[in-house]
Design an enzyme around this catalytic site. Structure first.
Site, PDB file in Angstrom:
ATOM      1  CB  SER A   7      -0.995   0.096   1.269  1.00 20.25           C
ATOM      2  OG  SER A   7      -1.401   1.472   1.317  1.00 20.25           O
ATOM      3  CG  HIS A  32      -3.888  -1.416  -1.220  1.00 15.70           C
ATOM      4  ND1 HIS A  32      -5.063  -2.201  -1.851  1.00 15.70           N
ATOM      5  CD2 HIS A  32      -4.469  -0.959  -0.542  1.00 15.70           C
ATOM      6  CE1 HIS A  32      -6.005  -2.107  -1.165  1.00 15.70           C
ATOM      7  NE2 HIS A  32      -5.747  -1.069  -0.163  1.00 15.70           N
ATOM      8  CG  ASP A  34      -5.174   2.587   0.842  1.00 10.43           C
ATOM      9  OD1 ASP A  34      -6.268   1.707   0.790  1.00 10.43           O
ATOM     10  OD2 ASP A  34      -4.218   2.066   1.235  1.00 10.43           O
ATOM     11  CG  MET A  36      -8.342   7.412   2.577  1.00 13.06           C
ATOM     12  SD  MET A  36      -7.194   7.250   4.200  1.00 13.06           S
ATOM     13  CE  MET A  36      -6.585   5.585   3.977  1.00 13.06           C
ATOM     14  CG  HIS A  65      -9.065   0.146  -0.199  1.00 15.66           C
ATOM     15  ND1 HIS A  65      -8.834  -0.104   0.943  1.00 15.66           N
ATOM     16  CD2 HIS A  65     -10.451   0.235  -0.019  1.00 15.66           C
ATOM     17  CE1 HIS A  65      -9.504  -0.118   1.793  1.00 15.66           C
ATOM     18  NE2 HIS A  65     -10.834   0.100   1.360  1.00 15.66           N
ATOM     19  CG  MET A  67     -11.264   3.123   2.103  1.00 16.19           C
ATOM     20  SD  MET A  67      -9.670   3.153   3.240  1.00 16.19           S
ATOM     21  CE  MET A  67      -8.586   3.300   1.769  1.00 16.19           C
ATOM     22  CG  MET A 134     -11.346  -2.634   5.580  1.00 18.03           C
ATOM     23  SD  MET A 134      -9.796  -2.063   4.586  1.00 18.03           S
ATOM     24  CE  MET A 134      -8.924  -1.387   5.907  1.00 18.03           C
ATOM     25  CG  PHE A 140      -5.201   7.071  10.189  1.00 20.97           C
ATOM     26  CD1 PHE A 140      -4.492   8.211   9.637  1.00 20.97           C
ATOM     27  CD2 PHE A 140      -6.674   7.096  10.677  1.00 20.97           C
ATOM     28  CE1 PHE A 140      -5.123   9.474   9.870  1.00 20.97           C
ATOM     29  CE2 PHE A 140      -7.107   8.231  10.747  1.00 20.97           C
ATOM     30  CZ  PHE A 140      -6.459   9.391  10.261  1.00 20.97           C
ATOM     31  N   GLY A 142      -0.667   1.607   9.858  1.00 20.04           N
ATOM     32  CA  GLY A 142       0.228   1.463  11.118  1.00 20.04           C
ATOM     33  C   GLY A 142      -0.579   0.790  12.257  1.00 20.04           C
ATOM     34  CG  ASP A 172      -6.230  -2.651   3.280  1.00 22.12           C
ATOM     35  OD1 ASP A 172      -5.024  -2.384   4.119  1.00 22.12           O
ATOM     36  OD2 ASP A 172      -6.779  -1.816   2.816  1.00 22.12           O
TER      37      ASP A 172
HETATM   38  C1  DX5 Z   1      -6.043   1.635   5.613  1.00 26.07           C
HETATM   39  C2  DX5 Z   1      -5.839   1.128   4.310  1.00 26.07           C
HETATM   40  C3  DX5 Z   1      -4.807   0.279   4.561  1.00 26.07           C
HETATM   41  C4  DX5 Z   1      -3.201   0.680   4.798  1.00 26.07           C
HETATM   42  C5  DX5 Z   1      -2.755  -0.498   5.538  1.00 26.07           C
HETATM   43  O1  DX5 Z   1      -7.367   2.382   5.902  1.00 26.07           O
HETATM   44  O2  DX5 Z   1      -6.914   0.710   3.579  1.00 26.07           O
HETATM   45  O3  DX5 Z   1      -4.230   0.037   2.835  1.00 26.07           O
HETATM   46  O4  DX5 Z   1      -2.202   1.430   3.977  1.00 26.07           O
HETATM   47  O5  DX5 Z   1      -1.281   0.041   6.292  1.00 26.07           O
HETATM   48  P1  DX5 Z   1      -0.837  -1.180   7.206  1.00 26.07           P
HETATM   49  O6  DX5 Z   1      -0.398  -2.335   6.426  1.00 26.07           O
HETATM   50  O7  DX5 Z   1       0.294  -0.292   7.836  1.00 26.07           O
HETATM   51  O8  DX5 Z   1      -1.952  -1.479   8.284  1.00 26.07           O
HETATM   52 ZN    ZN Z   2      -6.375  -0.106   1.657  1.00 24.20          ZN
END
Ligand code: DX5
Ligand code: ZN
Length: 296
Positions: A7, A32, A34, A36, A65, A67, A134, A140, A142, A172
């Site tokens: 990601s 990937h 993201d 948002m 992805h 969101m 999910m 976020f 981490g 994810d």
């Molecule tokens: C969170 C994202 C993820 C995120 C995962 O909303 O959809 O794709 O980047 O990050 P890690 O692998 O750090 O949990």
């Molecule tokens: Zn994602």
């Protein structure tokens, strides 16, 4: 083989070009991305311009992805996506979003947040190329992996088998060296990983995730060590018993698994067994010869 989808939410944007090259060199499968909107999740990320620019630096499959509250409006903006995954919890009617994404010529995925019951997706699963579970609250990178989400993965796997469907199962959030084997065991096909991949040696991190589905075992009855990927034999190191000696005669790893260090693992395990059982080593296999010489 398990697919790894780093990601880019966790990438270092000042070194993006180098990091995208490292993803390719490390044999990542997908990218990937993201998206948002600041409403559906409490964070804002990237629009289509950033994806278009990234496409100039990488040919990886674009796993987008979204969101966002309004996927019917947003999905068509991402012309360079290969697959677009939207959220069941968004404001638009699910059939309309599916139609929009398919009409744009993209593969379609659907995702559920941690608190959403995955069985609500049942009416749509036949049309899906992918279902994204999910394993953190979206928004976020981490965050810590929510292991109870694995029940959703198990349910999706069973449902797919029972009903003869084809969607991939992706997970994810919070994926790393410790959680990836659990996700694979539960039935995931695609692992998204952000902070784990981008902190440290990118190529090494991808390799660790890809190796998480591979088991290397000793099989005395077959005179070999063998590597399996989810039950499928993908490599072996064979020996012949010659008096007090084990003659390492043949090492082979399937083409698509080469370059992941599997052959070395096979030889290492067999050398340990040989020593444990008090035999001497002979190597007519050229790979093993080189392996032993390099270790000296
Ligand atoms: C969170 C994202 C993820 C995120 C995962 O909303 O959809 O794709 O980047 O990050 P890690 O692998 O750090 O949990
Ligand atoms: Zn994602």
């Amino acid at each position: 083989m398990i697919k790894v989808a780093p990601s880019v939410l966790s990438a270092d944007y000042l070194n993006l070009k180098e990091q995208l090259s490292a993803l390719e060199e490390g044999k990542a499968d997908w990218l990937h991305f993201d998206v948002m909107d600041g409403h559906f999740v409490p964070n804002l990320t990237f629009g289509p311009k950033i994806l278009n620019d990234m496409c100039k630096a990488t040919s990886l499959f674009k796993d987008v992805h979204i969101m966002v509250d309004n996927p019917v409006t947003v999905a068509p903006w991402f012309e360079n996506a290969d697959l677009i995954t939207f959220h069941y919890e968004s404001n638009d009617p699910v059939p309309e979003v599916i139609k929009t994404i398919k009409q744009a010529g993209k593969k379609v995925g659907i995702s559920v947040k941690p608190k959403t019951d995955v069985t609500l997706l049942t009416p749509y699963l036949r049309e899906m190329d992918l279902v994204l579970v999910m394993s953190v609250e979206p928004g976020f990178g981490g965050q810590a992996f929510m292991s109870d989400m694995l029940d959703k993965v198990k349910w999706l796997k069973e449902y797919r088998e029972t009903n003869n469907l084809n969607y991939l199962i992706e997970i994810d959030g919070g994926i790393n060296a410790e959680t990836s084997p659990l996700a694979i065991e539960a039935g995931c096909d695609v692992l998204v990983a952000g902070s784990y991949v981008f902190k440290g040696d990118i190529k090494e991190k991808i390799r660790t995730l890809k190796l998480a589905s591979i088991r290397v075992v000793y099989e005395a009855d077959k005179c070999r060590t063998a590597a399996y990927d989810q039950g499928k034999l993908i490599g072996e190191c064979d020996y012949l018993v010659e008096g007090n000696m084990w003659n390492f005669c043949h090492t082979e790893v399937n083409e698509e698994y080469k370059g992941m260090g599997i052959a070395a693992k096979l030889v290492e395990l067999l050398l340990n067994k040989c020593e444990e059982e008090g035999h001497e080593v002979k190597a007519t296999c050229s790979y093993v010869k080189r392996y032993i010489e390099a270790g000296k």
